[in-house]
Design a protein around this motif. Structure first.
Motif, short mmCIF file in Angstrom:
data_model
loop_
_atom_site.label_atom_id
_atom_site.label_comp_id
_atom_site.label_asym_id
_atom_site.label_seq_id
_atom_site.Cartn_x
_atom_site.Cartn_y
_atom_site.Cartn_z
N PRO A 1 -18.40 -73.91 47.10
CA PRO A 1 -17.81 -72.95 46.16
C PRO A 1 -17.91 -71.49 46.62
CG PRO A 1 -19.08 -74.59 44.96
CD PRO A 1 -19.37 -74.80 46.42
N LEU A 2 -18.87 -71.20 47.50
CA LEU A 2 -19.02 -69.83 47.98
C LEU A 2 -18.07 -69.50 49.12
CD1 LEU A 2 -22.92 -69.44 47.95
CD2 LEU A 2 -21.28 -68.85 46.16
N ASN A 3 -17.39 -70.52 49.67
CA ASN A 3 -16.46 -70.28 50.77
C ASN A 3 -15.21 -69.53 50.33
OD1 ASN A 3 -16.92 -73.27 52.88
ND2 ASN A 3 -18.34 -71.68 52.23
N SER A 4 -14.83 -69.72 49.07
CA SER A 4 -13.66 -69.02 48.55
C SER A 4 -13.86 -68.79 47.05
CB SER A 4 -12.38 -69.84 48.80
OG SER A 4 -11.25 -69.13 48.34
N ILE A 5 -14.06 -67.54 46.68
CA ILE A 5 -14.35 -67.16 45.30
C ILE A 5 -13.17 -66.37 44.75
CG2 ILE A 5 -15.91 -65.80 43.84
CD1 ILE A 5 -17.99 -66.19 46.22
N ALA A 6 -12.68 -66.76 43.58
CA ALA A 6 -11.62 -65.99 42.93
C ALA A 6 -12.15 -64.59 42.64
CB ALA A 6 -11.17 -66.68 41.65
#
Length: 593
Positions: A554-559
C-alpha cells in the motif's frame, strides 16, 4: 478486414491489461540489478506471507538448468535452456519442502520432507522435471515417518551407494533439538522404495561441549574426505548467551565464535554416526552460522563452498535481535584441500559490507546451492531484495562465477547498496512534531503528539505521565505514548513512501519504537513485526540503519489527496525522566508518481 483489426485490438488490450495486473505488485523501485544475477522467481502477490526458501540447482545431461525452491507450501521447479539467462516455471509438487534436486541414472529427483519436521519423502521425474511421481506409501516415495529436518543439501555417491544427510527431532515442543543422521541406498536401487534405504543412528549436540546460548547443529553436508572416509560437515550455531563467556571454551577453544563448523564421522560399514568432541571435530569455517553446500573438485583437488561471511563482530551479551548471525549480506567463495583449512578465494556478492544488521533488516543472500559448470560455478540464492526481512526472502536469484579456480581476492564486487538509494520525499524537523499543520514544498503535513508525550524546548520527547512503561504498542496506544505524521499533496495524483531514516537517542536502557501506517487514520498496519530497540546513548550515537518499506505494497502508491499516516509508538523506558531525541529530523523517502 475490420473484424481482424478489432480482434487484434482486443487481444492487445487484453495482453496489456494482463501485463499491468501481473507487474503492478512486483518490485516497483530499484529492481534487482541484472549486472550481478538473474531473477529466477519473485514472490510478487504478497511476499510478507508467501516467502521463498530452499533453492537448489542441477544441470541435466541434456544441458537444461533446473532450479527448485519452496513456495506456497510446496516446491516449484523452473527451467532455463540458455544457461541461466532466462527462466520459466516448469512444474509444481506438493507436499514437499526443504528439497534438493539432482539427476541420477537419467531421472530427476526431489528429496526433502513432507512439511516442516515431517516425513522424509522423494519424488521422481522421468521427463526432465515436467511431471513427477506422487509419494503415497513406502513403495512410492515415503521413505521414513517422523519429525525430520533438512535443507537443500547435496547427495554424495560413495562406495556404490547414494547418501544424504538429515536431522530429526523427538519433541514437538522443542523441534530445534536436532539429532544428526544419514541415510543411504544402493545406486542401482529403486530410490522410491523405503526398503531401499538404510539409516544411521542420530546424535544431538550436547550443550556441555561448547559454551553458547544453545549450541546446535543442523543442515549437514555429507562429504568424502581425501582419505576416502565419509563425514557429516555440520552448520553449527554458537550464539552468545546471557552470562556466557564470549571466548569459546571446550574442544573448539581458540576458534572465533560464529565461525565454527563441526565434523561428525560416519562409519558407513556399521551405519554409525560418531562424534568424539575432540579438537579435530571443530573447524574454523567463516559462514558456519548459515546453510552451505560443499563439493569436491577433482581438477583443483580442492573442496569448494559459498558461505555468508560475517563482517561485523560484536559481543551482544545474549541479545538476539542484533546477533552476529543475522549478517547474510556478504557471500564469499572458499576452498580447502582437507576440509579443515579454509581460505576465502573471492567475495561474490555484498550489500553494505561491515554493517551490523539486525533481525528486521531487509537485504540478504543466503542458503546458496551450486554446481560446477565446466570452469564456472553456477549458483542460486535465497535472496531478500526488499523482502519482509533478510531471512524472509522474496526471490530466488541465479548467478555465475566465471573461472572460479582463478578467483582473485583483490577484485572486490560492487556494493549493491548503491542500487538501494531512495530520494527524500519530506524531512520532518523534530521541533515540528507539535506544530500541528505546516507545508514542505507541495506537501501538507499534520503532526500529532499523543497526550502521553510532551516535547520540551530542546525538542526532546518526554513522558507526560508516571504510568508504568508500555510493554507493547497496545499499551502505548492506551497511554497515548505515540506521535503521528500525516502526509498529503493536493497537486499530484499519487506518491510513494519507501524509506524511514532517523537517529534516535535516549537516556533509557530499554526504550523501543514501533512504526505503523494507515491510509485512513483508523486502521493501522505494522512496519516489521518487531519492536525496534533504541540503542544510541546521549554521548555515543550513530545513524539508525534505514527502514526499507517497499515490501508494504500500500505504500508503493498512495492517493495523494487522501494521504498516509505514519505513527510511532514509544515503548518501554523504565527510568526516571526518560528522554527521546531524533537528532533534528525524521526523513521519509519516496517520490511523486
Amino acid at each position: 478486414m475490420m473484424k481482424k483489426i478489432n480482434v487484434f485490438k482486443f487481444l492487445v488490450i487484453i495482453c496489456c491489461t494482463t501485463f499491468l495486473l501481473n507487474t503492478a505488485v512486483a518490485q516497483r523501485f530499484n529492481p534487482f540489478p541484472k549486472s550481478v544475477g538473474t531473477v529466477v522467481f519473485e514472490s510478487e502477490e504478497d511476499p510478507i506471507v508467501k516467502k521463498v526458501a530452499s533453492p537448489s540447482i542441477v544441470i541435466l545431461e541434456n544441458g537444461d538448468y533446473l532450479v527448485s525452491h519452496d513456495f506456497d507450501r510446496g516446491t516449484s521447479v523452473h527451467v532455463s535452456k540458455d544457461k541461466g539467462k532466462t527462466w520459466s516455471l516448469l512444474s509444481r509438487v506438493a507436499p514437499l519442502i526443504w528439497a534438493n534436486i539432482f539427476e541420477h541414472k537419467g531421472n530427476v529427483y526431489l528429496m526433502g520432507t513432507s512439511k516442516g519436521w515431517g516425513n522424509i519423502i522423494i519424488y521422481r521425474s522421468t521427463n526432465q522435471g515436467r511431471t513427477w511421481s506422487e509419494p503415497k506409501d513406502e513403495d512410492t516415495g515415503i521413505l521414513a515417518k517422523g519429525m525430520f529436518h533438512t535443507g537443500p543439501v547435496p547427495i554424495v555417491k560413495h562406495k556404490g551407494k547414494i547418501w544424504r544427510a538429515y536431522e530429526e527431532a523427538f519433541d514437538a515442543k522443542d523441534r530445534r533439538d536436532f539429532h544428526a543422521l544419514a541415510i543411504c541406498a544402493d545406486e542401482g536401487a529403486d530410490l522410491l522404495k523405503a526398503s531401499s534405504w538404510k539409516r544411521t543412528n542420530s546424535i544431538r549436540f550436547d550443550e556441555q561441549w561448547l559454551n553458547a546460548r544453545r549450541p546446535n547443529w543442523l543442515e549437514g553436508n555429507l562429504v568424502v574426505t581425501r582419505e576416502g572416509k565419509l563425514v557429516d560437515f555440520m552448520r553449527l550455531e554458537t550464539w552468545i548467551g546471557r552470562g556466557v563467556n564470549y571466548t569459546i571454551e571446550g574442544a573448539a577453544a581458540g576458534k572465533p565464535r560464529d565461525e565454527i563448523a563441526a565434523i561428525i564421522d560416519v562409519d558407513d560399514k556399521n551405519m554409525q554416526m560418531v562424534f568424539k568432541n575432540e579438537k579435530r571435530n571443530f573447524v574454523h569455517f567463516p559462514g558456519a552460522e548459515s546453510k552451505f553446500t560443499i563439493r569436491y573438485d577433482s581438477i583443483s583437488k580442492q573442496y569448494w563452498t559459498i558461505t555468508n561471511k560475517i563482517s561485523s563482530f560484536r559481543n551482544t551479551l545474549g541479545r538476539t535481535h542484533d546477533g552476529n548471525w543475522h549478517q547474510r549480506n556478504v557471500l564469499v567463495l572458499m576452498s580447502s584441500p582437507d576440509l579443515t583449512n579454509w581460505t576465502i578465494k573471492k567475495k561474490i556478492l555484498k550489500w553494505d559490507e561491515g554493517a551490523h544488521l539486525r533481525t528486521w533488516d531487509t537485504f540478504g543472500f543466503q542458503y546458496v546451492d551450486w554446481v560446477f559448470d565446466d570452469n564456472d560455478i553456477a549458483f542460486v540464492s535465497r535472496t531478500s531484495w526488499y523482502g519482509f526481512r533478510y531471512h524472509d526472502a522474496n526471490m530466488v536469484t541465479f548467478h555465475r562465477i566465471a573461472d572460479f579456480r582463478k578467483s582473485n581476492t583483490n577484485i572486490e564486487p560492487e556494493d549493491l547498496k548503491n542500487y538501494t538509494k531512495h530520494p527524500i520525499l519530506v524531512s520532518i524537523p523534530q521541533a515540528n512534531l507539535t506544530k500541528d499543520r505546516f507545508r514542505i514544498g507541495d506537501f501538507d503535513i499534520i503532526t500529532r503528539l499523543g497526550k502521553g508525550l510532551v516535547q520540551n524546548a530542546r525538542g526532546e520527547l518526554k513522558f507526560a505521565t508516571k504510568d508504568k512503561p508500555a510493554k507493547d504498542e497496545k499499551q502505548a496506544l492506551k497511554q497515548e505514548r505515540y506521535f503521528e505524521i500525516e502526509i498529503k499533496n493536493r497537486k499530484i495524483k499519487n506518491f510513494s513512501v519507501e524509506t524511514l531514516d532517523y537517529t534516535p537517542i535516549t537516556n533509557s536502557k530499554n526504550l523501543k519504537l514501533k512504526w505503523v501506517y494507515s491510509k485512513n487514520g483508523i486502521l493501522f498496519d505494522p512496519i516489521t513485526r518487531y519492536l525496534l530497540n533504541v540503542e544510541n546513548g546521549v554521548e555515543d550515537y550513530k545513524p539508525e540503519p534505514t527502514l526499507y518499506l517497499q515490501v508494504y505494497r500500500p505504500l508503493n502508491s498512495i492517493a495523494a489527496q487522501e494521504g498516509i499516516v505514519l505513527r510511532c509508538y514509544v515503548i518501554g523506558g523504565s527510568e526516571e525522566d526518560v528522554m527521546l531525541n531524533f537528532m533534528d529530523q525524521i526523513a521519509i523517502g519516496g517520490r511523486a508518481l
